[in-house]
Scaffold this active site. Sequence first.
Site, PDB file in Angstrom:
ATOM      1  N   PHE A  24     -21.672 -11.604   6.244  1.00 26.71           N
ATOM      2  CA  PHE A  24     -20.520 -12.291   6.854  1.00 26.71           C
ATOM      3  C   PHE A  24     -20.855 -13.704   7.342  1.00 26.71           C
ATOM      4  CE2 PHE A  24     -20.418  -7.705   7.897  1.00 26.71           C
ATOM      5  CZ  PHE A  24     -19.463  -7.325   6.959  1.00 26.71           C
ATOM      6  N   THR A  28     -21.891 -16.294  -0.015  1.00 30.37           N
ATOM      7  CA  THR A  28     -21.175 -16.260  -1.292  1.00 30.37           C
ATOM      8  C   THR A  28     -20.101 -17.334  -1.338  1.00 30.37           C
ATOM      9  OG1 THR A  28     -21.660 -13.909  -1.564  1.00 30.37           O
ATOM     10  CG2 THR A  28     -19.838 -14.800  -2.861  1.00 30.37           C
ATOM     11  N   ASP A  93     -25.881 -14.469  -7.323  1.00 27.12           N
ATOM     12  CA  ASP A  93     -25.437 -13.923  -6.044  1.00 27.12           C
ATOM     13  C   ASP A  93     -26.159 -12.615  -5.752  1.00 27.12           C
ATOM     14  OD1 ASP A  93     -23.866 -14.054  -3.713  1.00 27.12           O
ATOM     15  OD2 ASP A  93     -22.359 -12.708  -4.551  1.00 27.12           O
ATOM     16  N   GLU A  94     -26.239 -12.267  -4.480  1.00 28.46           N
ATOM     17  CA  GLU A  94     -26.875 -11.026  -4.013  1.00 28.46           C
ATOM     18  C   GLU A  94     -28.298 -10.896  -4.552  1.00 28.46           C
ATOM     19  OE1 GLU A  94     -25.552  -9.527  -1.649  1.00 28.46           O
ATOM     20  OE2 GLU A  94     -23.385  -9.842  -1.808  1.00 28.46           O
ATOM     21  N   ALA A  95     -29.048 -11.975  -4.425  1.00 29.46           N
ATOM     22  CA  ALA A  95     -30.407 -12.041  -4.982  1.00 29.46           C
ATOM     23  C   ALA A  95     -31.332 -10.979  -4.422  1.00 29.46           C
ATOM     24  CB  ALA A  95     -30.997 -13.425  -4.737  1.00 29.46           C
ATOM     25  N   CYS A 150     -21.944 -13.453  16.066  1.00 27.59           N
ATOM     26  CA  CYS A 150     -22.233 -12.142  16.639  1.00 27.59           C
ATOM     27  C   CYS A 150     -20.939 -11.507  17.139  1.00 27.59           C
ATOM     28  CB  CYS A 150     -23.234 -12.275  17.783  1.00 27.59           C
ATOM     29  SG  CYS A 150     -23.641 -10.705  18.576  1.00 27.59           S
ATOM     30  N   LEU A 171     -27.472  -0.044   0.688  1.00 31.09           N
ATOM     31  CA  LEU A 171     -26.242   0.678   0.997  1.00 31.09           C
ATOM     32  C   LEU A 171     -25.126  -0.357   1.010  1.00 31.09           C
ATOM     33  CD1 LEU A 171     -24.740   3.283   1.878  1.00 31.09           C
ATOM     34  CD2 LEU A 171     -25.236   2.602   4.236  1.00 31.09           C
ATOM     35  N   GLY A 173     -21.652  -2.027   1.524  1.00 36.53           N
ATOM     36  CA  GLY A 173     -20.610  -1.794   2.506  1.00 36.53           C
ATOM     37  C   GLY A 173     -20.080  -3.091   3.072  1.00 36.53           C
ATOM     38  N   CYS A 185     -28.467  -9.217  20.905  1.00 37.58           N
ATOM     39  CA  CYS A 185     -27.612  -8.032  20.722  1.00 37.58           C
ATOM     40  C   CYS A 185     -28.217  -7.062  19.723  1.00 37.58           C
ATOM     41  CB  CYS A 185     -26.201  -8.457  20.314  1.00 37.58           C
ATOM     42  SG  CYS A 185     -25.313  -9.349  21.625  1.00 37.58           S
TER      43      CYS A 185
END
Length: 195
Positions: A24, A28, A93-95, A150, A171, A173, A185
């Site tokens: 987040f 990307t 992407d998502e290397a 955060c 995983l 998600g 945190c």
Amino acid sequence: MPFLENPVSGKRKGYIEVIAGSMFSGKTEELIRRLKRAKYAKQRVEIFKPIIDTRYSEEEVVSHDANSIHSTPVSSSGNILMLAQNVDVVGIDEAQFFDMNLPNVCNQLADMGIRVIVAGLDMDFRGKPFGPMPHLMAIAEYVTKVHAICVHCGDLAQYSHRKTDADKLVLLGETDVYEPLCRLCYNKVTQENDK
């Protein structure tokens, strides 16, 4: 970042750009922005993503803000070398989900005069360096570290906290499984979970 030309050989110089951060954080989104600019400049662009990432689309790289660009899903980094022919720019992407040969592939592409733009998580949900990303950040000419916010305190977040008890490394998600947290945190939540 423009294409640079070697003053001696006259050949185009390739290079590697890495966009890294937590979930987040806009990785990307930034990758898509750079690739769309390259396409607008009439550069030949190829985009790749790992075949396992089917969260939004099987054949598109899609940001959390629903911006998208067509991509080719591949099962290994070696496939990128075979498929990246006659291109000016390669986006990946998502290397973090690729094999450890990805840095070698990116080096080969850059050595061929190709601009390589890679986006990925720099840390896994445990806060550890993730897959080939540390190596890619070390060899890249340009590294952009992006941050989320955060969700607990509003500071800059660099951790992707997994909200479930699942222990496997990969995983897929969204906000149902992960939340961005700052260092303070993240440490507080993980210490509470360890009790």
